[in-house]
Design an enzyme around this catalytic site. Structure first.
Site: not given
Length: 330
Positions: A66, A195, A256
């Site tokens: 951000h 993830t 992952d």
């Protein structure tokens, strides 16, 4: 050789030299002579505290993301609103209200100031903390060249117009990424940070209850079984603003490839996640990542993170080195 030709070669050489100089202003081990323990101080702090609060790793990489999308990676996201600025800073703009980890950055910065007052920027501190936090939780390593300086301006309205939103379609995402010199591959790879971490229901409940502005409509691109589970067990209403949902269910703390596997099953949490499967180009990148395995993903993610970390940086005499990351120097 004529005078004009000679002059042309001199100008070309100057331009090439200038480009090399500008690109080289961020360097590995920038603080090797001015604060040789700087990067070790950051690493030691992260290694000590992140294992006790591993969810912060996702929060800190998001903060770095951000920051870089508004005025570049200049730590402008860390600035508080003050009476002297006359405007709301990025920190308090809607896209950043759910950011956390500011106290963590302050803790690292205080140690750096004690070791080398006025030397290490907040922008570099944030970039290093984001990397080291991911590594500490078992995620990929990427190079963080340093030498960034801190911005003097932070405007909340710029956060609204620059930070990619969870409701963005592919065209909007591509526009916001390309404005920062990032391409479709960077978009797919940097989205892979989903993830790990969680999101508030309010970031995606329109997909469940009010898609396209029609109350009761559900996003047809979202897997129906997944949507039913979200509605019955997580986000029980359109106006749920407190419940947290894993962005990568079952793998929330493991960096992952399962995020991409879920995308192909139409189980991306945000519209911006689902958007990555709407183009043959982005879908192809996803498939290549899945076929290439975890190490390939790590290597490619590292390239995009280093690239993002160079976006519109302030170097040389631009900006300043803040003593306190939340306020500009007086």
């Amino acid at each position: 050789m004529g005078i004009t030709q000679n002059f042309g070669i001199v100008v070309l050489s100057f331009i090439i030299g200038l480009i090399c100089c500008v690109q080289g202003q961020l360097t590995q081990n920038f603080y090797s002579s001015t604060c040789p323990k700087a990067e070790q101080i950051v690493q030691d702090y992260v290694s000590k505290h992140i294992p006790n609060a591993p969810s912060l790793a996702a929060a800190l990489i998001r903060m770095h993301f951000h920051d870089c999308f508004v005025r570049g990676c200049d730590a402008s996201v860390l600035l508080n609103t003050t009476s002297s600025t006359g405007n709301q800073t990025e920190k308090f703009a809607p896209p950043n209200l759910s950011l956390r980890g500011f106290g963590f950055i302050d803790g690292v910065k205080s140690l750096l100031e004690a070791e080398c007052p006025g030397v290490v920027s907040c922008a570099d501190t944030l970039a290093l903390v984001a990397r080291d936090s991911i590594v500490t939780t078992g995620g990929p390593f990427w190079n963080v060249p340093t030498g960034r300086r801190d911005g003097l301006i932070s405007n909340g309205t710029e956060a609204l117009t620059n930070i990619p939103a969870p409701s963005n379609n592919l065209s909007a995402l591509q526009t916001r990424f390309s404005s920062k010199g990032l391409d479709l591959q960077d978009l797919v790879l940097l989205s892979g940070a989903h993830t790990i971490g969680v999101s508030h229901c309010s970031s995606f409940t329109t997909r469940l209850y009010n898609f396209s502005g029609v109350l009761g409509n559900q996003d047809p691109s979202l897997d129906s079984e997944y949507a039913t589970n979200l509605k019955s067990r997580k986000c029980l209403s359109l106006n749920d603003t407190t419940t947290l949902v894993e962005m990568d269910p079952g793998s929330v703390r493991t960096f992952d490839l399962s995020y991409y596997t879920l995308l192909l099953k139409r189980r991306g949490l945000f519209q911006s996640d689902a958007a990555l499967t709407t183009s043959s180009n982005t879908a192809s990148i996803i498939n290549q990542l899945l076929q290439g395995g975890l190490q390939n993903f790590y290597a490619e993610f590292a390239k995009s993170m280093e690239k993002m970390g160079r976006v519109e940086v302030l170097t040389g005499s631009a900006g300043e080195i803040r003593r306190n990351c939340a306020i500009v120097n007086s």
